[in-house]
Design a protein around this motif. Structure first.
Motif, PDB file in Angstrom:
ATOM      1  N   ARG A  83       0.868  -1.189   0.000  1.00  0.00           N
ATOM      2  CA  ARG A  83       0.000   0.000   0.000  1.00  0.00           C
ATOM      3  C   ARG A  83       0.900   1.233   0.000  1.00  0.00           C
ATOM      4  O   ARG A  83       1.930   1.250   0.682  1.00  0.00           O
ATOM      5  N   THR A  84       0.519   2.238  -0.772  1.00  0.00           N
ATOM      6  CA  THR A  84       1.316   3.470  -0.814  1.00  0.00           C
ATOM      7  C   THR A  84       0.928   4.370   0.359  1.00  0.00           C
ATOM      8  O   THR A  84      -0.230   4.756   0.511  1.00  0.00           O
ATOM      9  N   GLU A 130       5.325   6.348  -0.336  1.00  0.00           N
ATOM     10  CA  GLU A 130       6.216   5.176  -0.281  1.00  0.00           C
ATOM     11  C   GLU A 130       5.406   3.899  -0.215  1.00  0.00           C
ATOM     12  O   GLU A 130       4.403   3.827   0.500  1.00  0.00           O
ATOM     13  N   LYS A 131       5.860   2.878  -0.946  1.00  0.00           N
ATOM     14  CA  LYS A 131       5.169   1.598  -0.907  1.00  0.00           C
ATOM     15  C   LYS A 131       5.593   0.823   0.338  1.00  0.00           C
ATOM     16  O   LYS A 131       6.782   0.664   0.606  1.00  0.00           O
ATOM     17  N   GLU A 185      -5.745   0.066  -5.619  1.00  0.00           N
ATOM     18  CA  GLU A 185      -4.466  -0.080  -4.899  1.00  0.00           C
ATOM     19  C   GLU A 185      -3.840  -1.448  -5.152  1.00  0.00           C
ATOM     20  O   GLU A 185      -2.619  -1.581  -5.196  1.00  0.00           O
TER      21      GLU A 185
END
Length: 260
Positions: A185-186, A190-191, A210
């Motif tokens: 998930r961002t 950032e992932k 997502e």
């Protein structure tokens, strides 16, 4: 402690030697791994070489008798023995099986067999046979082909087969080895890997975009493993160092998919 690991044939083929060494170390430490594998891309490739069209309905391969011949040849033959060889090269003791051996995976036609053909749902698993192989010190490597009382073979989705094997062995957690570190998930650009998700959260993330592209079938496949006694599925990246040891002994990696 027994644990069931599901992996696609193409993912397994790409894994480093260290992954198989980790499986050997787990086996030697007293853990009891059981592998159920797929092999979709290799089946597609072989069907193409033979001029047989690959067709899918609702995620299931449309399977007539010629297709089933190829599915069995690739899964129970080429892929299964490739995995066994790599395990043995690492020093593990492994034994390759098809679900038809010893009626290991008993099956019946799926509800929409009139559309998809010789695709099976699992009706029973010969857990005693698996336990006997493990008791002899071997790691079972299972190709998902099923059989019914009349001797008819069935192509079984590898995720369905793995979930059924885990459930009949009484395993609460199943490990799905992929080429991603988990469900991402961002957050703030950032992932990040989500440590735990529920079915409802997954569906919401698919709806919002997502979870997208090739990750959707991976996640749905993992969800399909949550049958019977299996309470959670752990998605991990097979290329990560000592990923199985850490998953079995520590559990703080990848993404856990849990039933509500």
């Amino acid at each position: 402690m027994a644990f069931v690991m599901k992996c696609g044939g193409s993912t397994l083929a790409a894994l480093p030697d260290a992954f198989f060494g980790d499986l050997r170390d787990l086996q030697e430490s007293g853990a009891q791994p059981v592998i159920v594998h797929g092999g979709g891309p290799a089946i597609n490739e072989t069907l193409g070489q033979l001029g047989i069209e690959s067709r899918f309905e609702g995620g299931l391969r449309v399977t007539d008798e010629p297709t089933l011949e190829v599915v069995e040849m690739v899964l129970a033959g080429r892929i299964n023995k490739q995995i066994v060889r790599r395990l043995q090269q690492s020093g593990a003791k492994a034994l390759g099986l098809s679900g038809t051996d010893g009626r290991l995976i008993e099956a019946k036609p799926v509800a929409n067999a009139d559309v998809v053909g010789l695709v099976g749902d699992v009706t029973g698993v010969n857990a005693e046979l698996i336990q006997g192989i493990v008791a002899l010190g071997y790691l079972p490597v299972i190709a998902p082909i099923g059989i019914d009382a009349a001797g008819q073979r069935y192509n079984i989705n590898a995720d369905t087969a793995a979930g059924a094997v885990a459930s009949h062995l009484g395993v609460a957690t199943m490990i799905v080895v992929t080429d991603v570190p988990g469900i991402m998930r961002t957050v703030d650009g950032e992932k990040q890997v989500l440590p735990q998700v529920s079915f409802a959260q997954i569906e919401a993330m698919i709806a919002s975009g997502e979870i997208y592209g090739g990750m959707i079938p991976k996640v749905r496949a993992a969800m399909a493993c949550l049958t019977g006694d299996v309470r959670e599925v752990l998605i991990v990246d097979g290329a990560a160092p000592r990923v199985l040891s850490r998953a079995v002994n520590e559990g703080n990696l990848g993404t856990r998919i849990v039933r509500e």
